[in-house]
Design a protein around this motif. Structure first.
Motif, mmCIF file in Angstrom:
data_model
loop_
_atom_site.group_PDB
_atom_site.id
_atom_site.type_symbol
_atom_site.label_atom_id
_atom_site.label_comp_id
_atom_site.label_asym_id
_atom_site.label_seq_id
_atom_site.Cartn_x
_atom_site.Cartn_y
_atom_site.Cartn_z
ATOM 1 N N ALA A 173 69.068 21.209 -27.906
ATOM 2 C CA ALA A 173 69.210 19.781 -28.213
ATOM 3 C C ALA A 173 70.130 19.099 -27.207
ATOM 4 C CB ALA A 173 69.742 19.610 -29.629
ATOM 5 N N ILE A 174 71.250 19.741 -26.896
ATOM 6 C CA ILE A 174 72.212 19.158 -25.949
ATOM 7 C C ILE A 174 71.588 19.031 -24.568
ATOM 8 C CG2 ILE A 174 74.403 19.545 -24.753
ATOM 9 C CD1 ILE A 174 75.421 20.890 -27.307
ATOM 10 N N VAL A 175 70.924 20.093 -24.118
ATOM 11 C CA VAL A 175 70.294 20.080 -22.798
ATOM 12 C C VAL A 175 69.228 18.995 -22.714
ATOM 13 C CG1 VAL A 175 68.725 21.375 -21.300
ATOM 14 C CG2 VAL A 175 70.786 22.468 -22.176
ATOM 15 N N SER A 176 68.431 18.854 -23.762
ATOM 16 C CA SER A 176 67.376 17.837 -23.776
ATOM 17 C C SER A 176 67.956 16.437 -23.653
ATOM 18 C CB SER A 176 66.546 17.955 -25.056
ATOM 19 O OG SER A 176 65.918 19.210 -25.143
ATOM 20 N N VAL A 177 69.025 16.172 -24.403
ATOM 21 C CA VAL A 177 69.649 14.853 -24.391
ATOM 22 C C VAL A 177 70.281 14.553 -23.041
ATOM 23 C CG1 VAL A 177 71.558 13.489 -25.335
ATOM 24 C CG2 VAL A 177 70.027 14.728 -26.876
ATOM 25 N N VAL A 178 71.090 15.476 -22.538
ATOM 26 C CA VAL A 178 71.818 15.240 -21.285
ATOM 27 C C VAL A 178 70.869 15.158 -20.102
ATOM 28 C CG1 VAL A 178 73.565 16.143 -19.711
ATOM 29 C CG2 VAL A 178 73.903 16.337 -22.174
ATOM 30 N N SER A 179 69.898 16.060 -20.025
ATOM 31 C CA SER A 179 68.967 16.039 -18.892
ATOM 32 C C SER A 179 68.117 14.779 -18.895
ATOM 33 C CB SER A 179 68.073 17.278 -18.918
ATOM 34 O OG SER A 179 67.268 17.305 -20.095
ATOM 35 N N SER A 180 67.728 14.316 -20.092
ATOM 36 C CA SER A 180 66.947 13.081 -20.194
ATOM 37 C C SER A 180 67.759 11.889 -19.704
ATOM 38 C CB SER A 180 66.502 12.867 -21.636
ATOM 39 O OG SER A 180 65.782 11.655 -21.768
ATOM 40 N N ALA A 181 69.029 11.824 -20.123
ATOM 41 C CA ALA A 181 69.891 10.723 -19.682
ATOM 42 C C ALA A 181 70.105 10.763 -18.175
ATOM 43 C CB ALA A 181 71.228 10.796 -20.414
ATOM 44 N N MET A 182 70.356 11.939 -17.641
ATOM 45 C CA MET A 182 70.609 12.062 -16.209
ATOM 46 C C MET A 182 69.368 11.718 -15.393
ATOM 47 S SD MET A 182 73.104 15.412 -16.033
ATOM 48 C CE MET A 182 73.095 15.418 -14.248
ATOM 49 N N HIS A 183 68.207 12.104 -15.900
ATOM 50 C CA HIS A 183 66.969 11.764 -15.185
ATOM 51 C C HIS A 183 66.744 10.260 -15.187
ATOM 52 C CE1 HIS A 183 62.557 11.359 -14.597
ATOM 53 N NE2 HIS A 183 62.780 12.322 -13.719
ATOM 54 N N GLY A 184 67.037 9.608 -16.316
ATOM 55 C CA GLY A 184 66.902 8.152 -16.370
ATOM 56 C C GLY A 184 67.839 7.460 -15.402
ATOM 57 N N ILE A 185 69.057 7.968 -15.287
ATOM 58 C CA ILE A 185 70.024 7.418 -14.333
ATOM 59 C C ILE A 185 69.507 7.578 -12.915
ATOM 60 C CG2 ILE A 185 72.340 7.718 -13.365
ATOM 61 C CD1 ILE A 185 73.199 8.677 -16.188
ATOM 62 N N PHE A 186 69.022 8.756 -12.613
ATOM 63 C CA PHE A 186 68.558 9.042 -11.258
ATOM 64 C C PHE A 186 67.362 8.169 -10.869
ATOM 65 C CE2 PHE A 186 66.097 11.639 -8.222
ATOM 66 C CZ PHE A 186 67.034 11.680 -7.198
ATOM 67 N N VAL A 187 66.401 8.049 -11.777
ATOM 68 C CA VAL A 187 65.206 7.239 -11.493
ATOM 69 C C VAL A 187 65.580 5.777 -11.282
ATOM 70 C CG1 VAL A 187 63.072 6.327 -12.490
ATOM 71 C CG2 VAL A 187 63.574 8.767 -12.649
ATOM 72 N N THR A 188 66.522 5.269 -12.062
ATOM 73 C CA THR A 188 66.953 3.882 -11.901
ATOM 74 C C THR A 188 67.615 3.661 -10.554
ATOM 75 O OG1 THR A 188 67.344 3.800 -14.292
ATOM 76 C CG2 THR A 188 68.244 1.999 -12.983
ATOM 77 N N ALA A 189 68.411 4.629 -10.107
ATOM 78 C CA ALA A 189 69.038 4.530 -8.793
ATOM 79 C C ALA A 189 67.984 4.587 -7.688
ATOM 80 C CB ALA A 189 70.062 5.641 -8.607
ATOM 81 N N LEU A 190 66.979 5.440 -7.865
ATOM 82 C CA LEU A 190 65.899 5.529 -6.885
ATOM 83 C C LEU A 190 65.158 4.198 -6.784
ATOM 84 C CD1 LEU A 190 64.237 9.000 -7.623
ATOM 85 C CD2 LEU A 190 65.927 8.425 -5.883
ATOM 86 N N TYR A 191 64.901 3.611 -7.936
ATOM 87 C CA TYR A 191 64.215 2.322 -7.964
ATOM 88 C C TYR A 191 65.030 1.266 -7.221
ATOM 89 C CZ TYR A 191 62.848 -2.251 -9.682
ATOM 90 O OH TYR A 191 62.488 -3.567 -9.745
ATOM 91 N N THR A 192 66.350 1.255 -7.448
ATOM 92 C CA THR A 192 67.228 0.284 -6.782
ATOM 93 C C THR A 192 67.125 0.417 -5.270
ATOM 94 O OG1 THR A 192 68.776 0.329 -8.643
ATOM 95 C CG2 THR A 192 69.617 -0.500 -6.546
ATOM 96 N N TYR A 193 67.167 1.643 -4.792
ATOM 97 C CA TYR A 193 67.081 1.852 -3.342
ATOM 98 C C TYR A 193 65.690 1.509 -2.820
ATOM 99 C CZ TYR A 193 67.230 4.017 1.221
ATOM 100 O OH TYR A 193 67.156 4.227 2.564
ATOM 101 N N ALA A 194 64.653 1.861 -3.590
ATOM 102 C CA ALA A 194 63.285 1.586 -3.150
ATOM 103 C C ALA A 194 63.030 0.091 -3.002
ATOM 104 C CB ALA A 194 62.291 2.177 -4.147
ATOM 105 N N LYS A 195 63.645 -0.710 -3.868
ATOM 106 C CA LYS A 195 63.406 -2.145 -3.843
ATOM 107 C C LYS A 195 64.301 -2.882 -2.855
ATOM 108 C CE LYS A 195 61.090 -4.335 -5.964
ATOM 109 N NZ LYS A 195 59.717 -4.824 -5.716
ATOM 110 N N THR A 196 65.528 -2.419 -2.685
ATOM 111 C CA THR A 196 66.496 -3.195 -1.909
ATOM 112 C C THR A 196 66.916 -2.537 -0.604
ATOM 113 O OG1 THR A 196 68.423 -2.181 -2.965
ATOM 114 C CG2 THR A 196 67.420 -4.076 -4.079
ATOM 115 N N GLY A 197 66.678 -1.243 -0.484
ATOM 116 C CA GLY A 197 67.147 -0.540 0.710
ATOM 117 C C GLY A 197 68.616 -0.203 0.653
#
Length: 284
Positions: free
Chosen positions: A233-257
């Motif tokens: 349960a802990i791994v599922s929650v933490v990994s999901s949150a971290m993946h969401g953080i990472f994808v959002t950062a990727l999106y920011t860089y993809a859009k703005t450079g």
């Protein structure tokens, strides 16, 4: 190889830093897990109460297919709904703004129509892949799994686009494919790294369960299983949150450079193998 491993650790640590600074982000995957469990119970319980689960009715019959499709849609909807809230809050944090759980949930409610539409599309794709996978041999199953993996990669930015650009599902899908192809190339090292690292943690937990089985004590076995469930349960929650953080950062860089300073420009640029040069300062 060693550089890739080093970058993977850096990506995980960068996402972890954001999560450590604002642990309320964990609320979204926790809520997602709770509501998903409730959905599973609400779909399975009637099958037991009516005896349908014991009737031996072919799963391929129309009622069974419709029932399974609705189950897929609701599960996807729950996951996307709370992921929308997570992405909203992460984006605010990356921009240096204060945010709250309420802000995230409000964003999810505002985008409830595109969330539902994307859930239907995702469920449809999932059902098609599942149906094909059940009808092919071993090689075919591998091919279907690869298709599913590619689908996940090219649609990685769909939810951020839906949330942060207020585009429709079709526009968000096109934008996600364009961003992925133009900027990040073929493999998402960060996502793979997070999965591998947390997968390794679960493997260690499983080894503990096997060790308990060898011990032969019922009390020890039950304790080991209980601890593994908690770990899962802990791994599922933490990994999901971290993946969401990472994808959002990727999106920011993809859009703005540009990359939020907490990640470091060089880190994200080196974490991927772009098909084309990275955006210049004029690309928005």
């Amino acid at each position: 190889m060693f550089e890739s491993i080093g970058r993977s650790w850096e990506l995980v640590k960068a996402s972890w830093r954001i999560l450590s600074q604002d642990r309320k982000l964990l609320v979204f995957p926790v809520l997602s897990g709770i509501f998903t469990l409730l959905v599973v119970i609400s779909f399975i319980l009637p099958l037991f109460l009516t005896g349908a689960v014991f009737s031996g009715a072919p799963a391929g019959q129309v009622p069974g297919i419709v029932f399974l499709f609705l189950f897929y849609v609701v599960c996807y909807f729950v996951a996307i709904f709370f992921n929308t809230g997570l992405i909203t809050c992460v984006n605010a944090l990356l921009q240096g703004h204060e945010t709250s759980i309420t802000d995230g949930l409000s964003s999810s409610v505002r985008h409830i129509v595109p969330i539902l539409l994307w859930a239907i599309i995702a469920a449809t794709v999932g059902m098609i892949l599942r149906t094909v996978q059940n009808r092919v041999g071993f090689i075919g199953k591998i091919a279907v799994a690869l298709v599913g993996g590619i689908w996940s990669l090219v649609t990685i930015f769909v939810v951020p686009v839906l949330v942060l650009e207020d585009k429709g599902v079709v526009g968000a899908t096109k934008e996600s494919i364009a961003l992925f192809r133009k900027t990040w190339g073929e493999s998402v090292v960060g996502s793979i790294s997070i999965g591998v690292i947390f997968g390794a943690i679960l493997v260690v937990g499983l080894l503990g369960v096997f060790a308990a089985l060898l011990a032969g004590s019922a009390a020890v076995i039950l304790l080991a299983i209980a601890l593994f469930v908690v770990l899962l349960a802990i791994v599922s929650v933490v990994s999901s949150a971290m993946h969401g953080i990472f994808v959002t950062a990727l999106y920011t860089y993809a859009k703005t450079g540009t990359v939020p300073t907490i990640f470091g420009k060089g880190l994200l640029e080196n974490a991927f193998v772009p098909k084309q040069p990275a955006f210049g300062s004029g690309n928005i």
